[in-house]
Design an enzyme around this catalytic site. Structure first.
Site, PDB file in Angstrom:
ATOM      1  N   HIS A  98       0.832  -1.212   0.000  1.00 19.31           N
ATOM      2  CA  HIS A  98       0.000   0.000   0.000  1.00 19.31           C
ATOM      3  C   HIS A  98       0.855   1.245   0.000  1.00 19.31           C
ATOM      4  O   HIS A  98       1.826   1.358   0.748  1.00 19.31           O
ATOM      5  CB  HIS A  98      -0.989   0.010   1.171  1.00 19.31           C
TER       6      HIS A  98
HETATM    7  P1  AMP Z   1       1.461   0.627   7.434  1.00 19.93           P
HETATM    8  O1  AMP Z   1       2.171   1.020   8.680  1.00 19.93           O
HETATM    9  O2  AMP Z   1       2.125   1.225   6.211  1.00 19.93           O
HETATM   10  O3  AMP Z   1       1.233  -0.847   7.287  1.00 19.93           O
HETATM   11  O4  AMP Z   1       0.055   1.359   7.514  1.00 19.93           O
HETATM   12  C1  AMP Z   1      -1.179   0.732   7.543  1.00 19.93           C
HETATM   13  C2  AMP Z   1      -2.226   1.798   7.445  1.00 19.93           C
HETATM   14  O5  AMP Z   1      -3.498   1.159   7.366  1.00 19.93           O
HETATM   15  C3  AMP Z   1      -2.292   2.712   8.664  1.00 19.93           C
HETATM   16  O6  AMP Z   1      -2.176   4.054   8.230  1.00 19.93           O
HETATM   17  C4  AMP Z   1      -3.664   2.411   9.304  1.00 19.93           C
HETATM   18  O7  AMP Z   1      -4.273   3.571   9.816  1.00 19.93           O
HETATM   19  C5  AMP Z   1      -4.455   1.864   8.135  1.00 19.93           C
HETATM   20  N1  AMP Z   1      -5.483   0.885   8.464  1.00 19.93           N
HETATM   21  C6  AMP Z   1      -5.460  -0.034   9.462  1.00 19.93           C
HETATM   22  N2  AMP Z   1      -6.545  -0.858   9.384  1.00 19.93           N
HETATM   23  C7  AMP Z   1      -7.271  -0.422   8.301  1.00 19.93           C
HETATM   24  C8  AMP Z   1      -8.460  -0.855   7.685  1.00 19.93           C
HETATM   25  N3  AMP Z   1      -9.133  -1.918   8.153  1.00 19.93           N
HETATM   26  N4  AMP Z   1      -8.915  -0.182   6.582  1.00 19.93           N
HETATM   27  C9  AMP Z   1      -8.239   0.895   6.111  1.00 19.93           C
HETATM   28  N5  AMP Z   1      -7.082   1.343   6.646  1.00 19.93           N
HETATM   29  C10 AMP Z   1      -6.593   0.701   7.715  1.00 19.93           C
END
Ligand code: AMP
Ligand code: ZN
Length: 196
Positions: A98
């Site tokens: 992502h």
């Molecule tokens: P990372 O540290 O790059 O893996 O970031 C994961 C991101 O996903 C964080 O910014 C979270 O706020 C976001 N996140 C966590 N759970 C969900 C979810 N179920 N749907 C959308 N975003 C999410």
């Protein structure tokens, strides 16, 4: 079938079209569920690529497509490209590759910890172009050492818009709000000579 747990939450969100801000054959833009700024989106490929550590040079075209989606979603917000950071976390916690597309104000109730701040404002955040350069040069993305990650997470809090430094997150948040209020009050549409 994959087991669902906290780390697969993004895939659950992705699988429900109601959450798609933009969707193409290749990728999807969703809103981050816990936004760390006024605007915070995630761009994900439809292909099951678990993380940056699974990228190969053959994914470069896919990455360019995801980047295009991030430019598209910035246009939807009516903000400027320069108001945003586009990149990856060096140590992602959630499954499925992502790309973060996040506005530089960092004003949000979900921004609560030093770790949150530093994950976007130190080397823990890898700008899109840097990741692409890295992939081209090394053929893959290497993990950062645990000790280096810990050091970066503990970096002293420094404003991303001026030289302000502080020891506490609440202080930093107040300070960031001042920047946002100032920039909003300066946002004047001169064609009609009134605030927009
Ligand atoms: P990372 O540290 O790059 O893996 O970031 C994961 C991101 O996903 C964080 O910014 C979270 O706020 C976001 N996140 C966590 N759970 C969900 C979810 N179920 N749907 C959308 N975003 C999410
Ligand atoms: Zn500042």
């Amino acid at each position: 079938m994959k087991k669902s747990n906290w780390a697969t939450g993004l895939i659950t969100t992705l699988n429900d079209p109601i959450n798609h801000v933009i969707s193409t054959e290749i990728g999807v833009v969703i809103k981050d569920k816990y936004p760390k700024a006024k605007h915070h989106f995630l761009v994900l490929p439809k292909d099951d690529i678990p993380s940056i550590f699974h990228l190969k040079p053959s994914h470069l075209d896919l990455l360019y497509e995801l980047h295009l989606l991030s430019i598209n979603v910035i246009e939807v917000t009516n903000c400027q490209r320069d108001d945003f950071k586009i990149g990856f976390h060096a140590q992602p916690s959630m499954q499925r590759l992502h790309l973060h597309v996040i506005s530089k104000d960092f004003v949000s109730p979900c921004l609560k910890t030093k770790k949150h701040w530093n994950s976007f404002n130190t080397k823990l955040f890898v700008p899109f172009d840097d990741l692409v350069d890295n992939l081209k040069k090394n053929g893959r993305i290497e993990k950062m050492g645990i000790e280096y990650i810990k050091t970066l997470e503990l970096t002293e809090l420094k404003c991303n818009q001026c030289n302000y430094k502080t020891k506490t997150v609440p202080d930093l948040k107040k300070h960031l709000l001042n920047h946002l209020e100032k920039s909003e009050s300066e946002c004047i549409d001169y064609t009609v000579n009134k605030k927009i």
